[in-house]
Design a protein around this motif. Structure first.
Motif, short mmCIF file in Angstrom:
data_model
loop_
_atom_site.label_atom_id
_atom_site.label_comp_id
_atom_site.label_asym_id
_atom_site.label_seq_id
_atom_site.Cartn_x
_atom_site.Cartn_y
_atom_site.Cartn_z
N ARG A 133 67.53 9.90 115.86
CA ARG A 133 67.62 10.51 114.53
C ARG A 133 67.57 12.04 114.56
NH1 ARG A 133 62.83 8.32 115.42
NH2 ARG A 133 60.89 9.37 114.88
N TYR A 134 66.69 12.61 115.38
CA TYR A 134 66.59 14.07 115.40
C TYR A 134 67.85 14.69 115.99
CZ TYR A 134 61.71 13.10 114.40
OH TYR A 134 60.55 12.63 113.83
N ARG A 135 68.38 14.07 117.02
CA ARG A 135 69.62 14.56 117.63
C ARG A 135 70.78 14.43 116.64
NH1 ARG A 135 72.64 17.78 120.07
NH2 ARG A 135 74.06 17.01 121.64
N ASP B 252 70.60 14.34 113.38
CA ASP B 252 70.41 15.33 112.32
C ASP B 252 70.81 16.73 112.78
OD1 ASP B 252 69.55 13.44 110.54
OD2 ASP B 252 67.43 13.94 110.71
N SER B 253 70.46 17.07 114.03
CA SER B 253 70.79 18.41 114.51
C SER B 253 72.29 18.57 114.74
CB SER B 253 70.02 18.75 115.78
OG SER B 253 70.51 18.02 116.88
N TYR C 218 56.77 13.60 106.05
CA TYR C 218 57.12 12.83 107.24
C TYR C 218 57.03 11.33 106.94
CZ TYR C 218 56.69 11.10 112.06
OH TYR C 218 56.86 10.43 113.23
N ASP D 68 59.84 10.22 104.58
CA ASP D 68 61.12 10.10 105.29
C ASP D 68 61.17 8.80 106.10
OD1 ASP D 68 61.90 12.53 104.23
OD2 ASP D 68 61.50 13.67 106.07
N TYR E 204 56.97 11.05 124.01
CA TYR E 204 56.19 11.68 122.96
C TYR E 204 54.74 11.92 123.35
CZ TYR E 204 60.02 11.70 119.72
OH TYR E 204 61.22 11.97 119.13
#
Length: 152
Positions: free
Chosen positions: A35-37, A39-40, A65, A68, A150
């Protein structure tokens, strides 16, 4: 030699195509992990979003957070999973996303720094897998790598 960088659309399409090779539930988890990738690649936050995020108190940030995560099935994640599994019903996609998010939460909730790091990771994912037994073994492997990343 000049190498042409793939476009944002090509990068997203490659991630979605990889997820499309898996069953719906596993695809939802894979896309959730990315998801972060995604989104970026898809967009950069606006200056206003950056400003607002920087001014959030820790409690507000945690609430944002959690919101979301709790509503992932209503956002862009739904669109990614729908692209990976276009024949799946909207309800099945939403449920797969909800389950994937809850599974990831469980992997982190079960993590306990008690012994060898990798053993702690394996134990956490095994406990989460007992709660969520419907994923493929490759997804549990990816979950172990996710937890290790993480908590490193």
């Amino acid at each position: 030699m000049n190498q042409i960088e793939p476009s944002a659309e090509e990068l997203i399409a490659a991630i979605v195509a990889s997820a499309a090779k898996q069953p719906l539930l596993d695809a939802a988890f894979e896309l959730w992990r990315w998801r972060y990738r995604l989104d970026s690649i898809e967009r950069r936050p606006s200056a206003e979003e950056v400003r607002v995020n920087r001014t959030l108190a820790p409690e507000q940030f945690r609430a944002k957070y959690r919101y979301d995560r709790d509503h992932a099935h209503d956002g862009r994640m739904f669109d990614y999973v729908k692209r990976a599994h276009p024949r799946a019903s909207d309800d099945a996609i939403r449920q797969a996303i909800i389950t994937a998010v809850k599974f990831e939460d469980a992997t982190f909730e079960h993590f306990n720094w008690n012994g060898d790091f990798w053993d702690c990771v394996v134990r956490a994912v095994a406990r989460a897998a007992a709660q969520y037994p419907d994923f493929l073994e490759t997804t549990y492997r990816d979950a172990r790598n996710n937890v290790a990343y993480y908590y490193k």
